[in-house]
Design a protein around this motif. Structure first.
Motif, PDB file in Angstrom:
ATOM      1  N   GLN A 154       0.798  -1.179   0.340  1.00 50.94           N
ATOM      2  CA  GLN A 154       0.199  -0.090   0.695  1.00 50.94           C
ATOM      3  C   GLN A 154       0.602   1.056   0.112  1.00 50.94           C
ATOM      4  O   GLN A 154       0.597   2.467  -0.603  1.00 50.94           O
ATOM      5  N   ALA A 155       1.713   1.189   0.963  1.00 51.02           N
ATOM      6  CA  ALA A 155       2.417   2.772   0.378  1.00 51.02           C
ATOM      7  C   ALA A 155       3.694   2.290  -0.430  1.00 51.02           C
ATOM      8  O   ALA A 155       3.460   4.179  -0.691  1.00 51.02           O
ATOM      9  N   SER A 156       4.018   1.586  -1.140  1.00 45.85           N
ATOM     10  CA  SER A 156       4.547   1.725  -2.220  1.00 45.85           C
ATOM     11  C   SER A 156       3.769   1.938  -3.807  1.00 45.85           C
ATOM     12  O   SER A 156       3.651   3.347  -4.501  1.00 45.85           O
ATOM     13  N   LEU A 157       2.429   1.953  -3.400  1.00 38.99           N
ATOM     14  CA  LEU A 157       1.486   2.552  -4.608  1.00 38.99           C
ATOM     15  C   LEU A 157       1.198   3.388  -4.359  1.00 38.99           C
ATOM     16  O   LEU A 157       0.858   4.393  -4.627  1.00 38.99           O
ATOM     17  N   ALA A 158       0.939   3.909  -2.839  1.00 32.48           N
ATOM     18  CA  ALA A 158       0.268   5.588  -2.508  1.00 32.48           C
ATOM     19  C   ALA A 158       1.751   6.500  -2.496  1.00 32.48           C
ATOM     20  O   ALA A 158       1.509   7.553  -3.705  1.00 32.48           O
ATOM     21  N   LEU A 159       2.752   6.033  -2.905  1.00 31.08           N
ATOM     22  CA  LEU A 159       3.668   6.845  -2.858  1.00 31.08           C
ATOM     23  C   LEU A 159       3.959   7.058  -4.743  1.00 31.08           C
ATOM     24  O   LEU A 159       3.839   7.872  -5.255  1.00 31.08           O
ATOM     25  N   GLN A 160       3.678   6.245  -5.689  1.00 28.46           N
ATOM     26  CA  GLN A 160       4.122   6.168  -6.713  1.00 28.46           C
ATOM     27  C   GLN A 160       2.650   6.991  -7.302  1.00 28.46           C
ATOM     28  O   GLN A 160       3.143   7.559  -8.522  1.00 28.46           O
ATOM     29  N   LEU A 161       1.628   6.866  -6.877  1.00 31.00           N
ATOM     30  CA  LEU A 161       0.922   7.708  -7.428  1.00 31.00           C
ATOM     31  C   LEU A 161       0.400   9.334  -7.058  1.00 31.00           C
ATOM     32  O   LEU A 161       0.532  10.106  -7.901  1.00 31.00           O
ATOM     33  N   ALA A 162       1.071   9.307  -6.083  1.00 28.38           N
ATOM     34  CA  ALA A 162       1.567  10.358  -5.548  1.00 28.38           C
ATOM     35  C   ALA A 162       2.585  11.313  -6.725  1.00 28.38           C
ATOM     36  O   ALA A 162       2.457  12.497  -6.319  1.00 28.38           O
ATOM     37  N   ARG A 163       3.251  10.313  -6.728  1.00 23.54           N
ATOM     38  CA  ARG A 163       4.168  10.962  -7.745  1.00 23.54           C
ATOM     39  C   ARG A 163       3.869  11.172  -8.976  1.00 23.54           C
ATOM     40  O   ARG A 163       4.539  12.128  -9.664  1.00 23.54           O
ATOM     41  N   SER A 164       3.404  10.060  -9.354  1.00 31.63           N
ATOM     42  CA  SER A 164       2.880  10.702 -11.066  1.00 31.63           C
ATOM     43  C   SER A 164       2.048  11.503 -11.408  1.00 31.63           C
ATOM     44  O   SER A 164       1.711  12.544 -11.590  1.00 31.63           O
ATOM     45  N   ILE A 165       1.267  11.808 -10.098  1.00 30.36           N
ATOM     46  CA  ILE A 165      -0.151  13.425  -9.878  1.00 30.36           C
ATOM     47  C   ILE A 165       1.326  15.115  -9.955  1.00 30.36           C
ATOM     48  O   ILE A 165       1.289  15.629 -10.224  1.00 30.36           O
ATOM     49  N   CYS A 166       1.969  14.377  -8.568  1.00 33.58           N
ATOM     50  CA  CYS A 166       3.529  15.172  -9.159  1.00 33.58           C
ATOM     51  C   CYS A 166       3.651  16.178 -10.638  1.00 33.58           C
ATOM     52  O   CYS A 166       4.002  17.458 -10.702  1.00 33.58           O
TER      53      CYS A 166
END
Length: 463
Positions: A154-166
């Motif tokens: 979950q942590a890896s997926l959340a950070l991946q989505l946040a970086r893509s949106i960033c």
């Protein structure tokens, strides 16, 4: 003669009562068995002695007769109470009830199978909780790993989505507002810094606002209208030599000060009306939409495996200060909040590296526990970090083996700060980190933490 008649009559009554008791006990042996009849005999004897004592005349000449009678009565009552209760006899109705299912009568020609007597039912054993025999440190580590730790997936997926949106937001700002010198967006979250996240559900996006130090200066919070050292104002300087328009940020000036509220409102309009979030969400395999009701610049992201909240903060770095565009609620819109988060993380990691300490581990457990308790939620984050930093100045033993001791010591320090209603910032003692808490909230937190000092398990219960 009369006395003799009375004694004789009493013996006859005793004989009649004894016959009844003998008959009762004889039948009791048949019905209750030997142990049950013995129990009934003891109880009956005690009751008989009470009846005899109540019907016999009191010796008027003996001053201790009444006291003796009371003592004997207490002894008989104690005898009755001490008598073990006979095992519960199964009722006739219970015998008629089927245990599992009614037996099917054998079909004609079907051989009757011999019945196998099952073993008597064993008394169910009550298994003790595995935490009962653990030390406090083992309980803390077990509770964190089983209840508080965020799954890596979950942590890896959340950070991946946040970086893509960033990245998508960065590209939009550069194409939409090329005249505004925004710096590179970056993530800030306990998920990244390892100081305790209860769930992979929140990430901050920091948007640097690059200012020319020759055109802007900082005004301390004590010199502002709010008289709060935690807030600062950013003043436009030398307008007579460098008139408006010289700085690209002059469009956000209100009364010669850079307005955090005006900048936030401009960015809010972009997030809501100018960015095609459905297309970006489709590209990333999720649904993204801005939150309209929030005062903050917030996005909600829904994925099949995680739900994420992303908050955008414009940030100014000047004169070794980190200021966020997060003004307090009210009419004052030119204030910038000083953030110590980066300094907190850096200091804790520096101290742990110097003595191989477990401050980060302790903070992860404390933050997870406080975030899981609604009454303690406002203690998580900066307040706990500053308590640990203050404690590090007086307690040098932060080894992994001393984790439970330091945990309880942090609770004791918290109680003392809550009693005073003041928690000074580690980096600026003029700042009270409890200044925005209500008195009722402080009382509730203080009471719960005070109880937890003697009963730490209270904090480990699921809420």
């Amino acid at each position: 003669m009369a006395e003799f008649t009375r004694q004789r009559g009493k013996r006859q009554e005793d004989g009649g009562l004894g016959s009844v008791l003998d008959l009762l006990l004889a039948n009791a042996r048949l019905v209750l068995g030997v142990s049950g009849a013995a129990v009934l005999a003891v109880a009956t004897l005690a009751v008989k002695r009470l009846i005899d004592r109540a019907t016999s005349p009191r010796d008027e000449g003996d001053p201790k007769a009444e006291q003796k009678t009371l003592e004997e009565s207490w002894q008989d009552l104690a005898l009755i109470k001490a008598t073990p209760k006979p095992p519960k006899k199964q009722r006739r109705e219970d015998l008629s009830e089927p245990l599992l299912s009614p037996a099917r009568p054998p079909a004609p020609g079907e051989a009757c199978k011999p019945k196998v007597c099952s073993a008597p039912p064993q008394t169910p054993r009550v298994e003790s909780s595995p935490l009962c025999c653990l030390t406090l440190q083992e309980k803390l580590l077990s509770h964190y790993s089983s209840q508080l730790a965020v799954p890596e997936v979950q942590a890896s997926l959340a950070l991946q989505l946040a970086r893509s949106i960033c990245a998508q937001l960065q590209n939009f700002l550069r194409s939409k507002c090329p005249e505004l010198p925004f710096g590179s967006l970056f993530l800030s979250s306990p998920l990244l810094d390892g100081l305790g996240a209860l769930a992979a559900d929140h990430v901050n996006l920091m948007l640097p606002v690059v200012l020319d130090a020759a055109l802007w200066s900082l005004i301390p919070g004590e010199d502002t209208v709010v008289r709060n050292p935690q807030y600062w104002m950013i003043k436009r300087t030398d307008l007579e030599y460098f008139p408006r328009g010289r700085s690209p940020w002059d469009r956000f000036i209100v009364g010669r000060y850079l307005s955090s509220n005006a900048l936030n409102e401009t960015l809010r309009k972009m997030l809501v009306a100018s960015i095609n979030w459905p297309a970006i969400g489709s590209l990333l395999g999720c649904v993204i939409h801005p939150v309209m009701a929030s005062q903050e610049l917030k996005l909600e992201v829904k994925h099949d495996r995680v739900e994420l909240s992303i908050t955008l903060f414009p940030v100014v770095e000047m004169e070794d200060k980190v200021l966020l565009a997060a003004p307090p609620e009210g009419l004052v819109e030119n204030l910038w909040l000083e953030s110590f988060y980066r300094a907190e993380v850096s200091k804790v990691k520096e101290l742990d590296a110097s003595d191989s300490g477990a401050r980060q581990h302790c903070l992860r457990i404390l933050n997870g526990i406080c975030k899981s308790h609604p009454a303690l939620r406002k203690l998580s984050g900066s307040p706990l970090t500053h308590v640990v930093l203050h404690l590090s100045a007086t307690s040098s033993d932060w080894a992994e083996e001393s984790l439970a001791d330091r945990f309880q010591q942090v609770l004791e320090e918290l109680v003392s700060y809550l009693e005073e209603g003041v928690l000074p910032s580690y980096f600026n003692h003029k700042i009270n980190l409890f200044c925005e808490l209500l008195e009722e909230e402080i009382d509730e937190m203080g009471f719960m933490v005070y109880r937890a000092i003697s009963e730490p398990e209270l904090l480990l219960k699921e809420k």
